[in-house]
Design a protein around this motif. Structure first.
Motif, PDB file in Angstrom:
ATOM      1  N   PRO A 120      44.929  28.003  30.909  1.00  0.00           N
ATOM      2  CA  PRO A 120      43.516  28.323  31.090  1.00  0.00           C
ATOM      3  C   PRO A 120      42.717  27.123  31.584  1.00  0.00           C
ATOM      4  O   PRO A 120      42.911  25.996  31.117  1.00  0.00           O
ATOM      5  CB  PRO A 120      43.072  28.745  29.682  1.00  0.00           C
ATOM      6  CG  PRO A 120      44.314  29.275  29.043  1.00  0.00           C
ATOM      7  CD  PRO A 120      45.418  28.389  29.559  1.00  0.00           C
ATOM      8  N   ASP A 141      38.975  29.978  34.724  1.00  0.00           N
ATOM      9  CA  ASP A 141      38.935  31.101  33.790  1.00  0.00           C
ATOM     10  C   ASP A 141      37.591  31.213  33.088  1.00  0.00           C
ATOM     11  O   ASP A 141      37.118  32.317  32.800  1.00  0.00           O
ATOM     12  CB  ASP A 141      40.044  30.931  32.743  1.00  0.00           C
ATOM     13  CG  ASP A 141      41.424  30.984  33.365  1.00  0.00           C
ATOM     14  OD1 ASP A 141      41.881  32.080  33.705  1.00  0.00           O
ATOM     15  OD2 ASP A 141      42.036  29.910  33.545  1.00  0.00           O
ATOM     16  N   LYS A 233      46.742  35.353  29.904  1.00  0.00           N
ATOM     17  CA  LYS A 233      46.193  35.080  31.238  1.00  0.00           C
ATOM     18  C   LYS A 233      46.952  35.882  32.297  1.00  0.00           C
ATOM     19  O   LYS A 233      46.329  36.442  33.218  1.00  0.00           O
ATOM     20  CB  LYS A 233      46.250  33.583  31.549  1.00  0.00           C
ATOM     21  CG  LYS A 233      45.713  33.245  32.935  1.00  0.00           C
ATOM     22  CD  LYS A 233      45.511  31.762  33.161  1.00  0.00           C
ATOM     23  CE  LYS A 233      44.979  31.520  34.568  1.00  0.00           C
ATOM     24  NZ  LYS A 233      44.620  30.102  34.822  1.00  0.00           N
TER      25      LYS A 233
END
Length: 282
Positions: A120, A141, A233
């Motif tokens: 991330p 992100d 993710k």
């Protein structure tokens, strides 16, 4: 923070600096252009850095920020335009236009390396974040801002259809209406507006505070099971990736065909002469 020196690929960087503390890497834009403007070194080094961080099992989260007062003024036009001269010339035929298509795809891949990093990425934005800067934070992100941050999808004001990811990624972040307003006008928005439309998650009082908040959030993420975080993710990205990829391919072809124009030449000349451009639609 201790400098990350254990990966040979991250030695001798010019436009970026990479540090790490525990399981968090911090990537800082250095320029060398004014306001961390994004020149040839940046576009070459950004995928090198994010591919290395993606492959590093010790890194679980990444903070992305700018040095000095600003995140980035965006594309360094004076540094990039000389190499584009032949490709953007009014009489450019298939060969030069194909080379320009390849160049657009190379820059797109550079930005996409941020989105494709399995760790991330949290962008901490202060001061100006313009054009290519918005492309890059759109690939992150999570975005946080300081109260003095200002954002602009400004390509339309220099006779360019934004082609490095803002038009493809921002719709899923701020919604179609806000994206179209920003992209059609090239207007500047402040941190408060950016928070209202969802471009940033939170606004903090100043640059030190937003960087501290980004580090804290990255540490919170890094404390979770790393493979599970990466899996989250991956699952979140599965539908987005195809839509973004299709859009990037389309805009690259569109700009290779239609970007060269008298308006682009006028925008570049006006920028160098520090005056308002006069567009004719040619």
């Amino acid at each position: 923070m201790a400098a990350m020196t254990d990966a040979a690929t991250l030695d001798n960087l010019v436009s970026l600096k990479v540090d790490r503390s525990d399981h968090v890497a911090e990537v800082t834009l250095l320029g060398p252009g004014k306001g961390n403007a994004m020149g040839p070194d940046f576009w070459r080094e950004l995928p090198v850095v994010f591919n290395a961080l993606d492959a590093d099992p010790e890194v679980r989260a990444v903070v992305l920020t700018g040095s000095g007062k600003h995140f980035s003024y965006g594309l360094d036009l004076p540094a990039m335009m000389p190499s584009w001269g032949e490709m953007l010339g009014g009489q450019a035929l298939a060969g030069p236009r194909t080379r320009f298509l390849d160049e657009i795809r190379r820059l797109q891949a550079s930005v996409s390396s941020v989105a494709q990093c399995r760790k991330p990425v949290i962008a901490a934005v202060s001061g100006w974040c313009v054009g290519g800067g918005v492309d890059v934070i759109s690939a992150a992100d999570i975005r946080l801002a300081s109260a003095d941050a200002k954002f602009s999808v400004r390509e339309v004001r220099v006779a360019i259809v934004a082609d490095l990811g803002s038009l493809q990624r921002l719709a899923g972040i701020v919604g179609e209406g806000h994206l179209r307003e920003l992209a059609f006008t090239g207007k500047d928005i402040d941190a408060a507006r950016a928070e209202r439309i969802g471009l940033v998650n939170d606004v903090h009082p100043d640059q030190d505070a937003v960087l501290a908040a980004a580090r804290e959030l990255a540490a919170e993420i890094a404390a979770n099971p790393p493979l599970v975080v990466q899996g989250v993710k991956d699952v979140l990205d599965v539908n987005v990736a195809q839509r973004v990829g299709d859009g990037l391919r389309y805009v690259a072809s569109w700009n290779a065909a239609f970007l060269p124009s008298k308006d682009l030449a006028e925008a570049t000349q006006a920028f160098l002469e520090r005056r308002e451009p006069k567009f004719t639609g040619e």
